[in-house]
Write a protein that holds these residues in place. Structure first.
Motif, mmCIF file in Angstrom:
data_model
loop_
_atom_site.group_PDB
_atom_site.id
_atom_site.type_symbol
_atom_site.label_atom_id
_atom_site.label_comp_id
_atom_site.label_asym_id
_atom_site.label_seq_id
_atom_site.Cartn_x
_atom_site.Cartn_y
_atom_site.Cartn_z
ATOM 1 N N LYS A 9 68.412 -68.110 46.627
ATOM 2 C CA LYS A 9 69.010 -67.648 45.887
ATOM 3 C C LYS A 9 70.981 -68.403 46.197
ATOM 4 O O LYS A 9 71.539 -68.423 44.808
ATOM 5 N N THR A 42 64.232 -60.299 46.899
ATOM 6 C CA THR A 42 63.457 -61.357 45.511
ATOM 7 C C THR A 42 62.782 -60.266 44.560
ATOM 8 O O THR A 42 62.978 -60.872 43.155
ATOM 9 N N THR A 101 63.303 -65.808 49.576
ATOM 10 C CA THR A 101 64.746 -65.353 49.673
ATOM 11 C C THR A 101 66.166 -66.563 49.837
ATOM 12 O O THR A 101 66.722 -66.188 48.383
ATOM 13 N N GLN A 116 72.735 -61.116 55.814
ATOM 14 C CA GLN A 116 71.800 -60.148 54.452
ATOM 15 C C GLN A 116 72.272 -59.090 55.389
ATOM 16 O O GLN A 116 72.176 -58.140 54.206
ATOM 17 N N CYS A 127 57.096 -63.545 49.342
ATOM 18 C CA CYS A 127 58.125 -64.270 50.608
ATOM 19 C C CYS A 127 56.971 -65.322 51.845
ATOM 20 O O CYS A 127 55.250 -65.113 51.795
ATOM 21 N N HIS A 138 59.229 -54.315 52.391
ATOM 22 C CA HIS A 138 60.706 -55.436 52.217
ATOM 23 C C HIS A 138 60.540 -55.188 54.350
ATOM 24 O O HIS A 138 60.720 -56.017 54.897
ATOM 25 N N THR A 181 60.954 -59.491 49.494
ATOM 26 C CA THR A 181 62.030 -59.246 50.301
ATOM 27 C C THR A 181 62.775 -58.603 48.932
ATOM 28 O O THR A 181 62.215 -58.760 48.013
#
Length: 232
Positions: A91, A131, A88, A54, A199, A160, A128
Motif C-alpha cells: 500500500k 489487502t 499489505t 495498522q 498474505c 484477517h 489481510t
C-alpha cells in the motif's frame, strides 16, 4: 554467472520473511548448483509498531516513513532491486519508491504474471482486511486484466483474524485450516479458477494438496521472480 544483489525488506512478519530467505536461496542453488546461494541485503523491521499503527486505522504516512528508512539502508548495502516481503505493505510502495533509486518488484505483478501464464481470468483473493477490502492491491491485479473476487464480510474477518492472531505469531491451528479451506472452496464454487494467497503467511497454513482449486502462493511466486531477476 554474476548475480544481482536482492534487497529484502522483511519482518512483517518474520515468520514469512524466513520463507522468502529460504526460497530465494534454494532457487539460486537450483539454477547455479554447487555451493551457490543468493546475494541478499536484508533489513528486518520490528513488526509491533507497524501492527499498532495498522490497528489505529491511520497508518499510511507513519509506516511509509519506517519502511522508507529501512529501504534506504538496503539500497546503501548495494542491493540492485527491492522486494517488500509482505502483501499489505505494498500500500505504501509509491512512498517508498520516492525515497530510493533502485526498482521495487511489486508482488501483485509477479502473481498476475503467474496466473495469466496459466490462462486464468477469474481469481479469488485472500489476505489481510487491508489487502482484500482496499483498492491498492485489487486494482494492481485488475490492471493486468484479471477479475478479482474477495470472500464475504464474515469470511474476510476470519481470514484477517487468523493472520494476525495466529500465523504472524507462528501458530497454526487445524480449526483455522478447516475454516480457510471452507472459504477457498466457496470462492471456487463462485467461479474462481484460482485463489491468490495474498498474505505471505497463509502458505504456512494451507497448501495445494488441501484443495482442488489452484493456489497461487504469493511468497513463493515473489521469491521465484526475485531469482529470475537476480540471474537475468
Amino acid at each position: 554467472m554474476e548475480q544481482k544483489t536482492i534487497g529484502l525488506l522483511g519482518g512483517m512478519s518474520w515468520e514469512s520473511t524466513l520463507e522468502y530467505y529460504k526460497n530465494i536461496n534454494q532457487g539460486i542453488n537450483k539454477k547455479l548448483g554447487k555451493h551457490h546461494s543468493a546475494k541478499i541485503a536484508m533489513v528486518s523491521v520490528d513488526f509491533e509498531p507497524i501492527e499498532v499503527l495498522q490497528s489505529s486505522g491511520i497508518w499510511e504516512d507513519e509506516t511509509a516513513k519506517i519502511l522508507s528508512k529501512a529501504a534506504k539502508q538496503i539500497e546503501a548495502a548495494n542491493a540492485d532491486f527491492l522486494l517488500i516481503c509482505t502483501n499489505t505493505m505494498h500500500k505504501v510502495l509509491p512512498q517508498i519508491e520516492q525515497n530510493i533509486n533502485i526498482p521495487i518488484l511489486h508482488i501483485a505483478d509477479a502473481a498476475a504474471e503467474a496466473i495469466l501464464k496459466d490462462g486464468l481470468k477469474k481469481v479469488g483473493l485472500l489476505g489481510t482486511a487491508f489487502t482484500m477490502e482496499q483498492e491498492f492491491y485489487k486494482e494492481r491485479l485488475q490492471s493486468h486484466g484479471l477479475e478479482v473476487v474477495v470472500p464475504q464480510k464474515e469470511d474476510r474477518e476470519i481470514v484477517h483474524k487468523v493472520i494476525y492472531d495466529e500465523l504472524c505469531l507462528g501458530i497454526t491451528k487445524e480449526s483455522s485450516k478447516k475454516e480457510y479451506i471452507k472459504i477457498i472452496n466457496f470462492l471456487a464454487q463462485e467461479g474462481c479458477e484460482g485463489i491468490i494467497l495474498g498474505c505471505t503467511e497463509i502458505g504456512l497454513l494451507v497448501q495445494q494438496e488441501d484443495v482442488d482449486v489452484k493456489l497461487y502462493d504469493t511468497a513463493a511466486i515473489y521469491a521465484n521472480k526475485a531469482v529470475e531477476m537476480a540471474l537475468g
